[in-house]
Structure formats: C-alpha cells, structure tokens
Motif scaffolding. Structure first.
Motif, PDB file in Angstrom:
ATOM      1  N   MET A 158       0.840  -1.201   0.000  1.00 11.00           N
ATOM      2  CA  MET A 158       0.000   0.000   0.000  1.00 11.00           C
ATOM      3  C   MET A 158       0.877   1.254   0.000  1.00 11.00           C
ATOM      4  O   MET A 158       1.917   1.313   0.638  1.00 11.00           O
ATOM      5  N   LYS A 159       0.453   2.256  -0.711  1.00 14.85           N
ATOM      6  CA  LYS A 159       1.161   3.529  -0.697  1.00 14.85           C
ATOM      7  C   LYS A 159       1.093   4.115   0.709  1.00 14.85           C
ATOM      8  O   LYS A 159       0.046   4.138   1.337  1.00 14.85           O
ATOM      9  N   HIS A 160       2.247   4.583   1.196  1.00 12.63           N
ATOM     10  CA  HIS A 160       2.289   5.129   2.554  1.00 12.63           C
ATOM     11  C   HIS A 160       1.612   6.494   2.590  1.00 12.63           C
ATOM     12  O   HIS A 160       1.911   7.365   1.785  1.00 12.63           O
ATOM     13  N   LEU A 161       0.708   6.681   3.515  1.00 13.65           N
ATOM     14  CA  LEU A 161       0.012   7.952   3.679  1.00 13.65           C
ATOM     15  C   LEU A 161       0.441   8.560   5.002  1.00 13.65           C
ATOM     16  O   LEU A 161       0.209   7.980   6.053  1.00 13.65           O
ATOM     17  N   GLU A 162       1.075   9.700   4.946  1.00 16.76           N
ATOM     18  CA  GLU A 162       1.615  10.334   6.145  1.00 16.76           C
ATOM     19  C   GLU A 162       0.665  11.420   6.629  1.00 16.76           C
ATOM     20  O   GLU A 162       0.355  12.354   5.896  1.00 16.76           O
ATOM     21  N   PHE A 163       0.164  11.277   7.839  1.00 19.38           N
ATOM     22  CA  PHE A 163      -0.672  12.301   8.440  1.00 19.38           C
ATOM     23  C   PHE A 163       0.218  13.223   9.254  1.00 19.38           C
ATOM     24  O   PHE A 163       1.031  12.774  10.052  1.00 19.38           O
ATOM     25  N   HIS A 164       0.081  14.527   9.031  1.00 17.66           N
ATOM     26  CA  HIS A 164       0.904  15.499   9.733  1.00 17.66           C
ATOM     27  C   HIS A 164       0.088  16.148  10.850  1.00 17.66           C
ATOM     28  O   HIS A 164      -0.859  16.871  10.591  1.00 17.66           O
ATOM     29  N   PHE A 165       0.458  15.848  12.081  1.00 16.32           N
ATOM     30  CA  PHE A 165      -0.193  16.494  13.214  1.00 16.32           C
ATOM     31  C   PHE A 165       0.815  16.587  14.343  1.00 16.32           C
ATOM     32  O   PHE A 165       1.799  15.855  14.369  1.00 16.32           O
ATOM     33  N   PRO A 166       0.603  17.504  15.292  1.00 14.78           N
ATOM     34  CA  PRO A 166       1.607  17.748  16.331  1.00 14.78           C
ATOM     35  C   PRO A 166       1.862  16.514  17.192  1.00 14.78           C
ATOM     36  O   PRO A 166       0.944  15.943  17.764  1.00 14.78           O
ATOM     37  N   THR A 226      -4.613   6.018  -7.472  1.00 10.56           N
ATOM     38  CA  THR A 226      -3.251   5.942  -6.963  1.00 10.56           C
ATOM     39  C   THR A 226      -3.164   4.961  -5.797  1.00 10.56           C
ATOM     40  O   THR A 226      -2.288   4.098  -5.750  1.00 10.56           O
ATOM     41  N   ILE A 227      -4.089   5.101  -4.861  1.00 14.53           N
ATOM     42  CA  ILE A 227      -4.058   4.261  -3.662  1.00 14.53           C
ATOM     43  C   ILE A 227      -4.520   2.843  -3.989  1.00 14.53           C
ATOM     44  O   ILE A 227      -3.954   1.865  -3.509  1.00 14.53           O
ATOM     45  N   ALA A 228      -5.565   2.714  -4.818  1.00 18.47           N
ATOM     46  CA  ALA A 228      -6.096   1.394  -5.166  1.00 18.47           C
ATOM     47  C   ALA A 228      -5.040   0.551  -5.876  1.00 18.47           C
ATOM     48  O   ALA A 228      -4.927  -0.652  -5.643  1.00 18.47           O
ATOM     49  N   ALA A 229      -4.244   1.178  -6.731  1.00 16.37           N
ATOM     50  CA  ALA A 229      -3.189   0.444  -7.421  1.00 16.37           C
ATOM     51  C   ALA A 229      -2.168  -0.084  -6.421  1.00 16.37           C
ATOM     52  O   ALA A 229      -1.683  -1.208  -6.538  1.00 16.37           O
ATOM     53  N   GLY A 230      -1.862   0.724  -5.410  1.00 20.76           N
ATOM     54  CA  GLY A 230      -0.929   0.291  -4.375  1.00 20.76           C
ATOM     55  C   GLY A 230      -1.464  -0.846  -3.532  1.00 20.76           C
ATOM     56  O   GLY A 230      -0.710  -1.615  -2.950  1.00 20.76           O
TER      57      GLY A 230
END
Length: 275
Positions: A1-9, A251-255
């Motif tokens: 799976m494509k890595h999804l980075e969430f940006h939070f403190p 993009t994500i489904a392909a991953g």
C-alpha cells in the motif's frame, strides 16, 4: 500500500503498537526537555536550572551565590495520547458501482489496519440519501468497524456537506471528552455533492463544512473516488478548503493491488498537499 503520512503535532513518530506522545502541562508525563518560565504551573527542571546558572556565572557555586529567577527552567513533558481515525464514507448512488464500492471498502479496511497497529480508536460516518449518520461511534474495536463496513448500505443522493459537518461535530465532542485525543478525518468520496445542508447550494455548503474542519486544525485526507478522468469534481477544492492532502483513488487502489476493480482507462493522477 502507498504510505500515507498524516501530519499532526506529536513528539514521537507513532510507531506500530505505540500511542502518540504529545505535549502536556501535566506533571505525570515524561520529561522530554526544559522550557523557559511562563504562566503555566511551575515544574522546575533542576538539571536545566543549574546549567543555566553556571552558564551565567561559572563561579556561582564556588562562591555560594544565590540563584536568580532568570536561571529557572521548567520541565516540558509529553503524555501518551490516542488518535481517532474517523472514516467519512460516501455511500451514495454515485458510488454504488459494484467494483468501485468494493475497492472503496478495501481502502477503508486498509486504514482500519493502520489504526489497529497504532492502538488508535476508530469511528465511521456514512452519507447517502438525505443526510449523514454515524454508522460506528468512536470505539477501540477495529473488528466491529470492519463488520459495519462490510454491510455498508448504499444508494441515493450525495449529502457530502452533511457528512463533513457530522464529522466535525463528532470530532469536537470527542475532544471535549479527551483533550489529548487527535482526530484524523479521512473522507472517501467522488466529491459531487447534490444535497444542501446550510443553504440551497450543495457545493457551497460542502466547502463551508470543509473550511470549518480546517479552522479547528484537524488533520484530514480527501480520497477522490471520481473515475471521470475529464473532470475532478469538487474533491480537489474540498481538500484545499480542509488544508489537507488530496489523493486520487486510483493511486491508492493500485498500491493495494485493486487495479482489477477499476475501469480499464489510463488515469491522470493528482496529489495536493498543503504547505
């Protein structure tokens, strides 16, 4: 799976099996580094205070000179907190194509796996027909979320503004209950609202609800399931209004290895991330 980075403190990297470490004023958190005095409850960091005193006057202890208020340093602490992964899933008729909905469910399940690995809470909101509803209140049970997702009802119009507004309400309520909680809103939709919420303009209402999420400073992600490659619906504009990353569904489904569930067309892939 494509890595999804969430940006939070956060102060830690939120590794698998670990809860997030976030700044706290409590004296029960882990001491991570010193801070200068402020209006908060004093929690003196003796080591940093002594270093500051010696830096100001190397002979302070040899000459037995007193410390000054300028020497004082307090402790900055970090406490353990949870994230709340709040899935906002479009179950309208425009999403009811069998293959597309099957892929969307698999995508949502992949997010649930990430939540389980980090010991986060999960919640689910679905919107279709006239409004949105909470399919699964925030819970620690990822298995329950999985079961709810598998029986997800579909059909009807696309009340996207209702879904975003309800997500904001749920996030606010949970933050009142647990101030250290970090809600993360993941919207899976084709970005084509046709049911108004605050006025007579469905698109304007969806953008208004998205902007309200941004004002609260909630981390979010918009996954656009629109498979019309000639247009992008409102998805990109909604992501910008929420100040969050935008991902094309393909993009994500392909991953995820779900290419067989997608139309046999070459997709133009887009990604937008707020600065």
């Amino acid at each position: 799976m494509k890595h999804l980075e969430f940006h939070f403190p956060r102060l830690s990297q939120g590794k698998r099996g670990r809860r997030l470490a976030t700044p706290t004023r409590s004296r029960h958190g882990r001491y991570v580094k010193p801070r200068l005095p402020d209006a908060a409850d004093p929690d003196v960091a003796l080591d940093a205070t002594l270093r500051a005193a010696v830096g100001r006057d190397p002979e302070i202890f040899r000459q037995q000179r007193p410390l000054t208020p300028a020497d004082l340093r307090y402790k900055r602490r970090a406490g353990k907190s949870q994230a709340l992964l709040l899935l906002v899933v479009d179950a309208s008729g425009s999403m009811s194509a069998q293959r597309r909905m099957a892929a969307a469910k698999q995508l949502a399940l992949s997010f649930l796996v990430q939540a389980y690995q980090r010991r986060d809470r999960v919640g689910m909101i679905v919107f279709h027909g006239a409004n949105a509803r909470v399919l699964l209140p925030p819970t620690n049970s990822v298995s329950l979320a999985r079961k709810k997702l598998q029986v997800l009802p579909t059909g009807g119009k696309t009340p996207l503004a209702h879904g975003l507004h309800l997500a904001l309400k749920v996030a606010r309520r949970e933050l009142q209950r647990q101030k250290s909680l970090i809600p993360i809103i993941v919207v899976i939709s084709d970005g084509n609202p046709n049911v108004p919420c605050f006025s007579q303009d469905a698109k304007a209402d969806a953008l208004k609800a998205a902007a309200a999420i941004a004002r609260l400073g909630l981390p979010a992600l918009f996954v656009d399931t629109n498979t019309n490659f000639m247009e992008h619906g409102l998805g990109l504009a909604l992501a910008k209004a929420m100040r969050c990353p935008y991902e094309r569904f393909e993009t994500i489904a392909a991953g995820l290895g779900l290419g067989h569930l997608l139309p046999k067309k070459k997709a133009e892939l887009f990604y937008w991330s707020p600065e």
